[in-house]
Write an enzyme that holds these catalytic residues in place. Structure first.
Site, PDB file in Angstrom:
ATOM      1  N   CYS A 141    -122.655  66.153  39.962  1.00  0.00           N
ATOM      2  CA  CYS A 141    -122.398  67.032  40.762  1.00  0.00           C
ATOM      3  C   CYS A 141    -122.451  67.674  41.965  1.00  0.00           C
ATOM      4  CB  CYS A 141    -122.705  68.364  40.467  1.00  0.00           C
ATOM      5  SG  CYS A 141    -122.715  68.311  37.927  1.00  0.00           S
ATOM      6  N   ASN A 162    -118.916  66.612  44.561  1.00  0.00           N
ATOM      7  CA  ASN A 162    -119.278  65.976  43.460  1.00  0.00           C
ATOM      8  C   ASN A 162    -118.576  64.787  43.405  1.00  0.00           C
ATOM      9  OD1 ASN A 162    -116.816  67.468  43.710  1.00  0.00           O
ATOM     10  ND2 ASN A 162    -116.381  67.267  41.463  1.00  0.00           N
ATOM     11  N   ILE A 163    -119.265  62.943  42.676  1.00  0.00           N
ATOM     12  CA  ILE A 163    -118.785  62.535  43.166  1.00  0.00           C
ATOM     13  C   ILE A 163    -118.428  61.728  42.069  1.00  0.00           C
ATOM     14  CG2 ILE A 163    -119.178  59.811  43.901  1.00  0.00           C
ATOM     15  CD1 ILE A 163    -121.258  61.394  46.221  1.00  0.00           C
ATOM     16  N   GLU A 164    -117.362  61.630  41.294  1.00  0.00           N
ATOM     17  CA  GLU A 164    -117.072  61.031  39.685  1.00  0.00           C
ATOM     18  C   GLU A 164    -116.739  59.836  39.847  1.00  0.00           C
ATOM     19  OE1 GLU A 164    -113.976  63.600  39.107  1.00  0.00           O
ATOM     20  OE2 GLU A 164    -114.718  65.715  38.726  1.00  0.00           O
ATOM     21  N   CYS A 208    -123.684  74.048  37.198  1.00  0.00           N
ATOM     22  CA  CYS A 208    -124.198  73.835  35.520  1.00  0.00           C
ATOM     23  C   CYS A 208    -125.716  73.370  35.227  1.00  0.00           C
ATOM     24  CB  CYS A 208    -123.776  72.524  34.982  1.00  0.00           C
ATOM     25  SG  CYS A 208    -124.542  70.621  35.589  1.00  0.00           S
ATOM     26  N   GLU A 264    -123.732  69.359  44.002  1.00  0.00           N
ATOM     27  CA  GLU A 264    -125.622  70.301  43.687  1.00  0.00           C
ATOM     28  C   GLU A 264    -126.242  69.024  43.851  1.00  0.00           C
ATOM     29  OE1 GLU A 264    -123.135  71.093  41.980  1.00  0.00           O
ATOM     30  OE2 GLU A 264    -123.295  73.433  41.078  1.00  0.00           O
TER      31      GLU A 264
HETATM   32  O1  LIG Z   1    -121.410  73.176  39.307  1.00  0.00           O
HETATM   33  C1  LIG Z   1    -120.380  72.118  39.204  1.00  0.00           C
HETATM   34  C2  LIG Z   1    -120.236  72.715  38.297  1.00  0.00           C
HETATM   35  C3  LIG Z   1    -119.015  71.387  37.994  1.00  0.00           C
HETATM   36  N1  LIG Z   1    -118.994  70.360  39.133  1.00  0.00           N
HETATM   37  C4  LIG Z   1    -118.123  69.193  38.971  1.00  0.00           C
HETATM   38  C5  LIG Z   1    -118.531  67.963  38.045  1.00  0.00           C
HETATM   39  C6  LIG Z   1    -117.246  67.218  38.150  1.00  0.00           C
HETATM   40  O2  LIG Z   1    -117.434  66.041  38.864  1.00  0.00           O
HETATM   41  C7  LIG Z   1    -116.211  68.727  37.865  1.00  0.00           C
HETATM   42  C8  LIG Z   1    -116.099  68.664  37.046  1.00  0.00           C
HETATM   43  O3  LIG Z   1    -116.800  69.648  35.547  1.00  0.00           O
HETATM   44  O4  LIG Z   1    -116.826  69.234  38.659  1.00  0.00           O
HETATM   45  C9  LIG Z   1    -120.149  70.620  40.089  1.00  0.00           C
HETATM   46  O5  LIG Z   1    -119.851  69.763  41.220  1.00  0.00           O
HETATM   47  N2  LIG Z   1    -120.770  71.387  39.972  1.00  0.00           N
HETATM   48 ZN   LIG Z   2    -124.278  70.356  38.003  1.00  0.00          ZN
END
Ligand SMILES: O=c1ccn([C@H]2C[C@H](O)[C@@H](CO)O2)c(=O)[nH]1
Ligand SMILES: [Zn+2]
Length: 131
Positions: A53, A42-44, A86, A55
């Site tokens: 996310c 995940n890259i925020e 998600c 995935e």
């Molecule tokens: O299946 C998932 C659920 C959440 N996130 C990430 C999104 C966000 O950066 C962090 C918290 O929700 O986790 C994913 O990468 N995959």
């Molecule tokens: Zn997701």
């Protein structure tokens, strides 16, 4: 191909997460039709809704390598026993999945649950009109 390899790839990908806001690192690893593994984390972003996310990152890598079919995907989160994708990622996974595609939910020791996409996304959006 040993499933453990997919789990290890997802765990290694998780270490590359950019998650300074949620502090919730996630890793994903896809085995595509070519037998290769495509990973993602995940890259925020400081503008919170702009992050994405693990995935989604993995799907991007797979598609840009010219692959269009997910055989199996492993997902792991550092702070959660099991991390089901998600809703948005379920739809994105569906785009490149088939009836035999498997989704593995992992903890820090390995694969704990194996699901079909239809378990995660029943009655999914499908139409012949859009092809
Ligand atoms: O299946 C998932 C659920 C959440 N996130 C990430 C999104 C966000 O950066 C962090 C918290 O929700 O986790 C994913 O990468 N995959
Ligand atoms: Zn997701």
């Amino acid at each position: 191909m040993p499933k453990n390899e997919l789990f290890v790839a997802a765990r290694e990908a998780m270490a590359k997460a950019h998650a300074p806001y949620s502090k919730f690192p996630v890793g994903a690893a896809i085995r595509a039709e070519d037998g290769r593994i495509y990973t993602g984390a995940n890259i925020e972003n400081l503008s919170f809704p702009e992050g994405w996310c693990a995935e989604t990152t993995a799907i991007s890598h797979m598609v840009m390598a010219g692959q269009r079919k997910i055989m199996e995907v492993a997902v792991i989160a550092e702070k959660l026993a099991l991390c089901p994708p998600c809703g948005g990622c379920r739809q994105r996974l569906a785009e490149f999945s088939g009836a035999s595609t498997r989704i593995y939910l992992c903890d820090e020791t390995g694969i704990k649950k194996s699901l079909a996409l239809s378990d995660l996304l029943p009655h999914s959006f499908e139409t012949e009109i859009l092809g």
